[in-house]
Scaffold this active site. Structure first.
Site, short mmCIF file in Angstrom:
data_model
loop_
_atom_site.label_atom_id
_atom_site.label_comp_id
_atom_site.label_asym_id
_atom_site.label_seq_id
_atom_site.Cartn_x
_atom_site.Cartn_y
_atom_site.Cartn_z
N CYS A 248 0.83 -1.21 0.00
CA CYS A 248 0.00 0.00 0.00
C CYS A 248 0.87 1.26 0.00
O CYS A 248 1.50 1.56 -1.00
CB CYS A 248 -0.98 -0.04 1.16
N HIS A 333 -3.79 -5.28 -0.30
CA HIS A 333 -3.47 -5.85 1.01
C HIS A 333 -3.48 -7.37 0.97
O HIS A 333 -4.54 -7.99 1.13
CB HIS A 333 -4.46 -5.35 2.06
N GLU A 335 -2.50 -9.34 3.16
CA GLU A 335 -2.84 -9.89 4.49
C GLU A 335 -4.34 -9.86 4.76
O GLU A 335 -4.79 -10.34 5.80
CB GLU A 335 -2.08 -9.11 5.57
#
Length: 366
Positions: A248, A333, A335
């Site tokens: 990001c 993202h 994750e």
């Protein structure tokens, strides 16, 4: 209580207030996720923003102790169509109203979030004021456009850690530069057994290298990457000395360190269903995203960086790889939290890069 959301273009939305009373300014944005409101509320990348949820019912499973993405929520205000007042989930400890009151955040419900989202998509995100309680609308209209723009606000210092800390493991020593990190990035690195040394955003190249990292993670974070020049200089100094993985804001900082420039998107990418194509495999991944800025594709210098992923909605740059150096990044993202787990393989790609850099050549399978 009455509540008002007033935009700088003069639009006024009147609804019912919840959370804490008061007046709060911020950049008004929207998120299209159907679940994950607790993770969204506590994502530091939303610092300085009033977040609108497009999914109509929010709060139905309450809030719990496990799903925080930071130590506290960072949103300035919260906008929903309908707030669930009686959540049902075995982990739930409080409802949305109680949570926002505890953290002094104002919320508004009962407005037409579809009309608001359409307005933001057409005209772009804009400054606004969310006021809970008895307020003069004329005063709110006057103040809505007077608040500072998000760009130039220097938000990273508000969300980075004050001092370094470590989560010990027995595999790799990863230094994570905290520009506003989501906890699930740390959880992911810890899951594979990494020691994670989290350092403040202003940590210098020399200080990072003194920690003898096997790899460096550049975290997500809020605001305009141009407001983090010290981060760019740190990344420049790290290139070639240690493997780097940026997520990001970390992706944007790596891109700038490699000579690219950034620009502000009209209404950003915020949601859990953004399709991204990886050029190397030809595969399309559904990704979780939260950002308002992007790398300018025309500024990517072919001799220094390669575009590895693009967004299939608007063809913006979603991934970069440094040419001849052990460094790569993605705009989204991997994750998740919230969102799909399609892109968790990127963490294993990072671990493979570390092993190659160390000359061992071991492979990690997703």
């Amino acid at each position: 209580m009455d509540a008002y959301l007033v935009l700088e273009d003069g639009a006024v939305f009147k609804g019912r207030g919840f959370g804490a009373a008061g007046k709060r300014h911020g950049e008004v944005v929207f998120n299209t996720s159907m679940t994950g409101y607790q993770e969204i509320l506590t994502d530091p990348s939303y610092c300085g923003q009033i977040v609108t949820m497009t999914y109509p019912l929010i709060g139905n499973y309450g809030l719990n102790e496990e799903d925080f993405e930071s130590v506290r929520p960072y949103v300035t205000g919260y906008v929903v169509r309908e707030r669930c007042q009686v959540p049902s989930n075995w982990r739930s400890l409080e409802n949305l109203d109680e949570f926002l009151k505890k953290h002094q955040i104002g919320g508004i419900e009962g407005i037409d979030t579809r009309a608001l989202t359409r307005r933001l998509r057409t005209n772009g995100t804009m400054r606004g004021v969310l006021a809970v309680g008895d307020w003069d609308v004329a005063e709110l209209l006057k103040s809505a456009g007077q608040h500072a723009q998000l760009s130039g606000e220097k938000l990273v210092p508000h969300v980075t850690t004050d001092k370094p800390y470590i989560i010990k493991g027995d595999k790799f020593n990863v230094v994570l530069v905290d520009f506003g990190v989501k906890h699930n990035i740390i959880r992911w690195l810890s899951r594979i057994g990494c020691s994670v040394q989290v350092v403040p955003a202003t940590t210098s190249t020399a200080e990072i290298l003194a920690l003898a990292p096997d790899g460096v993670m550049l975290s997500n974070g809020p605001g305009d990457p141009k407001d983090v020049p010290y981060g760019v200089e740190t990344v420049k100094g790290l290139l070639g000395h240690v493997p780097i993985f940026g997520i990001c804001l970390g992706h944007q900082l790596l891109g700038m360190a490699l000579g690219a420039t950034t620009f502000k998107l009209p209404f950003g990418h915020r949601g859990a269903n953004h399709p991204v194509k990886e050029f190397a495999s030809g595969r399309v991944y559904i990704t979780s995203q939260n950002h308002g800025y992007a790398i300018d594709p025309d500024s990517v210098k072919a001799e220094r960086a390669e575009v590895t992923h693009i967004n299939l909605n608007d063809n913006t740059v979603e991934g970069l790889k440094a040419v001849g150096l052990s460094a790569f990044s993605v705009q989204y993202h991997p994750e998740s939290s919230p969102g799909p787990t399609d892109s968790e393989y990127l963490f294993y790609q990072f671990f493979d890069m570390i092993e190659r850099f160390r000359g061992k050549g071991e492979q990690y399978e997703a």
